[in-house]
Design a protein around this motif. Structure first.
Motif, PDB file in Angstrom:
ATOM      1  N   GLU A 149       0.827  -1.204   0.000  1.00  0.00           N
ATOM      2  CA  GLU A 149       0.000   0.000   0.000  1.00  0.00           C
ATOM      3  C   GLU A 149       0.866   1.261   0.000  1.00  0.00           C
ATOM      4  O   GLU A 149       0.623   2.195  -0.762  1.00  0.00           O
ATOM      5  N   CYS A 203       2.509   1.770  -3.426  1.00  0.00           N
ATOM      6  CA  CYS A 203       1.547   2.246  -4.429  1.00  0.00           C
ATOM      7  C   CYS A 203       1.228   3.723  -4.227  1.00  0.00           C
ATOM      8  O   CYS A 203       1.131   4.480  -5.203  1.00  0.00           O
ATOM      9  N   ARG A 224      -1.455  -9.302  -4.852  1.00  0.00           N
ATOM     10  CA  ARG A 224      -2.065  -7.969  -4.782  1.00  0.00           C
ATOM     11  C   ARG A 224      -1.841  -7.185  -6.065  1.00  0.00           C
ATOM     12  O   ARG A 224      -0.830  -7.353  -6.726  1.00  0.00           O
ATOM     13  N   ALA A 239      -2.723  -3.030  -7.766  1.00  0.00           N
ATOM     14  CA  ALA A 239      -3.288  -1.688  -7.629  1.00  0.00           C
ATOM     15  C   ALA A 239      -3.203  -1.014  -8.985  1.00  0.00           C
ATOM     16  O   ALA A 239      -2.146  -1.006  -9.619  1.00  0.00           O
ATOM     17  N   ALA A 276      -7.226  -0.757  -5.506  1.00  0.00           N
ATOM     18  CA  ALA A 276      -6.472  -1.968  -5.182  1.00  0.00           C
ATOM     19  C   ALA A 276      -7.390  -3.118  -4.797  1.00  0.00           C
ATOM     20  O   ALA A 276      -8.487  -2.914  -4.279  1.00  0.00           O
ATOM     21  N   SER A 317      -7.024  -7.898  -4.804  1.00  0.00           N
ATOM     22  CA  SER A 317      -6.090  -9.024  -4.847  1.00  0.00           C
ATOM     23  C   SER A 317      -6.723 -10.237  -5.510  1.00  0.00           C
ATOM     24  O   SER A 317      -7.942 -10.308  -5.682  1.00  0.00           O
TER      25      SER A 317
END
Length: 168
Positions: free
Chosen positions: A17, A20, A52, A54, A117, A119
């Motif tokens: 996170e 990103c 994951r 994004a 985002a 996954s």
């Protein structure tokens, strides 16, 4: 239109996170969209491991209404699951399979970009082996290209993006 596919290795959820958000903050309003991709961590049990992703895109590329951003970004993920015979769908800012939430989504902004985002499961339900990660990644890439009309170039963060990481 060109877009960038950036593999970030296998960071944990908070590191992914953070990476990103830093990538998004370093983009200008005319930057190419970026798909950040991270493999699930080997230290996590296969049944709960996640790959994951994004989608980082300047506002000019995303739908006008924020409540549409997740479905816009996640529809190719649902289509990817369907390529593997799993009837996934997008609902309520999550990916669903057989009435079960299989992946929450997150929608935010950083700088001049939307950051969306979610996954993929590393192990498909009902199967005892890991999902074929390279095939999954390639299928997702092709679904994104078809949905958005983009052509991906695999790339590394640029020098200015790397500098932005160092300063964060």
């Amino acid at each position: 239109m060109m877009a960038r596919w950036i593999r970030l290795g296998s960071p944990g959820p908070s590191q992914f996170e953070s990476a990103c958000l830093r990538l998004a903050e370093s983009q200008g309003p005319c930057a190419a969209p970026i798909l950040a991709w991270a493999l699930g961590q080997d230290a996590v049990a296969l049944a709960s491991r996640r790959h994951r992703f994004a989608l980082i895109a300047p506002f000019k590329y995303v739908p006008g209404r924020r409540e549409r951003w997740f479905s816009w970004a996640a529809a190719p993920a649902a289509a990817t699951y369907r390529l593997f015979g799993l009837p996934a769908y997008v609902e309520s800012q999550a990916l669903w399979l057989h009435g079960r939430n299989i992946a929450e989504g997150a929608v935010g902004t950083a700088g001049v970009c939307a950051v969306i985002a979610s996954s993929f499961l590393a192990q498909f339900p009902g199967q005892c082996v890991a999902a074929p990660v390279r095939e999954l990644e390639q299928a997702f890439r092709l679904r994104l290209e078809a949905q958005h009309g983009w052509q991906f170039d695999t790339s590394w963060p640029t020098e200015s993006e790397t500098l932005h990481y160092a300063l964060a």
